[in-house]
Design a protein around this motif. Structure first.
Motif, PDB file in Angstrom:
ATOM      1  N   ALA A   1      -1.058  20.728  39.533  1.00  0.00           N
ATOM      2  CA  ALA A   1      -2.460  20.512  39.690  1.00  0.00           C
ATOM      3  C   ALA A   1      -3.801  22.058  39.717  1.00  0.00           C
ATOM      4  O   ALA A   1      -2.566  22.577  39.965  1.00  0.00           O
ATOM      5  N   PRO A   2      -5.173  21.908  39.495  1.00  0.00           N
ATOM      6  CA  PRO A   2      -5.757  23.002  39.465  1.00  0.00           C
ATOM      7  C   PRO A   2      -5.623  23.782  41.421  1.00  0.00           C
ATOM      8  O   PRO A   2      -5.254  25.010  41.243  1.00  0.00           O
ATOM      9  N   GLU A   3      -5.458  22.894  42.424  1.00  0.00           N
ATOM     10  CA  GLU A   3      -5.797  23.831  43.431  1.00  0.00           C
ATOM     11  C   GLU A   3      -4.049  24.110  44.088  1.00  0.00           C
ATOM     12  O   GLU A   3      -3.868  25.270  45.236  1.00  0.00           O
ATOM     13  N   SER A   4      -3.244  24.118  42.754  1.00  0.00           N
ATOM     14  CA  SER A   4      -1.632  24.624  43.613  1.00  0.00           C
ATOM     15  C   SER A   4      -1.144  25.611  42.390  1.00  0.00           C
ATOM     16  O   SER A   4      -0.041  26.013  42.491  1.00  0.00           O
ATOM     17  N   ARG A   5      -2.385  25.553  41.254  1.00  0.00           N
ATOM     18  CA  ARG A   5      -1.819  26.699  39.975  1.00  0.00           C
ATOM     19  C   ARG A   5      -1.640  28.264  40.754  1.00  0.00           C
ATOM     20  O   ARG A   5      -2.575  28.595  41.929  1.00  0.00           O
ATOM     21  N   ARG A   6      -0.983  29.240  40.222  1.00  0.00           N
ATOM     22  CA  ARG A   6      -0.468  30.284  40.348  1.00  0.00           C
ATOM     23  C   ARG A   6      -0.241  30.625  42.021  1.00  0.00           C
ATOM     24  O   ARG A   6      -0.271  31.265  42.496  1.00  0.00           O
ATOM     25  N   ARG A   7       1.125  30.088  41.764  1.00  0.00           N
ATOM     26  CA  ARG A   7       1.854  29.424  43.943  1.00  0.00           C
ATOM     27  C   ARG A   7       3.405  29.174  42.885  1.00  0.00           C
ATOM     28  O   ARG A   7       3.686  29.001  43.856  1.00  0.00           O
ATOM     29  N   GLY A   8       3.670  29.557  41.730  1.00  0.00           N
ATOM     30  CA  GLY A   8       4.775  29.459  41.696  1.00  0.00           C
ATOM     31  C   GLY A   8       5.445  27.919  41.420  1.00  0.00           C
ATOM     32  O   GLY A   8       7.077  27.055  41.478  1.00  0.00           O
TER      33      GLY A   8
ATOM     34  N   LEU B   1      -4.738  14.202  32.686  1.00  0.00           N
ATOM     35  CA  LEU B   1      -5.141  13.574  31.478  1.00  0.00           C
ATOM     36  C   LEU B   1      -6.405  13.631  32.040  1.00  0.00           C
ATOM     37  O   LEU B   1      -7.527  14.331  31.072  1.00  0.00           O
ATOM     38  N   ARG B   2      -7.065  13.438  32.920  1.00  0.00           N
ATOM     39  CA  ARG B   2      -8.645  13.387  33.831  1.00  0.00           C
ATOM     40  C   ARG B   2      -8.733  14.624  33.815  1.00  0.00           C
ATOM     41  O   ARG B   2     -10.461  14.611  33.299  1.00  0.00           O
ATOM     42  N   GLU B   3      -8.260  15.639  34.258  1.00  0.00           N
ATOM     43  CA  GLU B   3      -9.052  16.699  34.635  1.00  0.00           C
ATOM     44  C   GLU B   3      -7.882  17.692  33.604  1.00  0.00           C
ATOM     45  O   GLU B   3      -9.328  19.013  32.919  1.00  0.00           O
ATOM     46  N   ASP B   4      -7.474  18.045  33.141  1.00  0.00           N
ATOM     47  CA  ASP B   4      -6.954  18.410  31.611  1.00  0.00           C
ATOM     48  C   ASP B   4      -6.429  17.966  30.045  1.00  0.00           C
ATOM     49  O   ASP B   4      -5.781  18.567  29.594  1.00  0.00           O
ATOM     50  N   GLY B   5      -7.351  16.619  29.481  1.00  0.00           N
ATOM     51  CA  GLY B   5      -6.782  15.757  28.528  1.00  0.00           C
ATOM     52  C   GLY B   5      -6.973  16.911  27.916  1.00  0.00           C
ATOM     53  O   GLY B   5      -6.773  16.220  26.478  1.00  0.00           O
ATOM     54  N   ASP B   6      -7.824  17.813  27.525  1.00  0.00           N
ATOM     55  CA  ASP B   6      -7.497  18.068  26.341  1.00  0.00           C
ATOM     56  C   ASP B   6      -7.000  19.823  25.473  1.00  0.00           C
ATOM     57  O   ASP B   6      -6.377  19.175  24.310  1.00  0.00           O
TER      58      ASP B   6
END
Length: 162
Positions: A89-96, A23-28
């Motif tokens: 988490a943004p740092e873990s996206r596009r890794r399955g 919610l802090r990082e992608d609350g919208d």
């Protein structure tokens, strides 16, 4: 290597941690707010885990890097499981990680005899739309405006299970 595991009631603090971060990082992109969920007590988080199966994604160090829940959405067919609160988490996206979380929902839904898995996505959430389509979800053309912001529209996607 990512580990996906179903959360139990005693995991409430981990679920709280990852949910508040989402919610802090992608609350919208969520139907709730950080301010609202920061007020929840332990009893609320435990109740959520009793009523909504939730899976956590953990990295090699055991840190929670994603989560997803599935519910029987009110008004939907009893053989549909509805995906809610999918976040990576943004740092873990596009890794399955998102794929693995959706697969955990699918496997459980199939085991329970569900016929479909569904989710709602905003058109502008390109990453989530891409992930969902690659994971076998198809557009339904069932659309509605968001109550919190009528200028935003989301569409229902469905995956039929084997």
């Amino acid at each position: 290597m990512v580990q996906i595991r179903k959360a139990d009631e005693d995991d409430w603090a981990l679920v709280q941690q990852v949910r508040l971060r989402s919610l802090r990082e992608d609350g919208d992109v969520f139907g709730s707010s950080l301010v609202r969920e920061e007020m929840f007590k332990e009893s609320h988080w435990r109740m959520r885990l009793r009523s909504s199966p939730t899976w956590l994604a953990l990295d090699e160090a055991g840190l929670v890097i994603g989560c997803v829940s599935a519910i029987q959405e009110p008004g939907s067919p009893v053989d549909d499981r509805h995906v809610v609160a999918l976040w990576v988490a943004p740092e873990s996206r596009r890794r399955g990680v998102g794929w693995a979380l959706l697969d955990a929902v699918r496997a459980t839904a199939q085991h329970e005899g569900a016929r479909t898995v569904s989710l709602w996505l905003e058109d502008s959430n390109h990453g989530a739309v891409d992930l969902s389509v690659r994971a076998g979800f198809t557009r339904t053309s069932e659309r509605h405006q968001l109550t919190r912001d009528p200028s935003r529209v989301e569409e229902r996607y469905v995956r039929t299970l084997d």
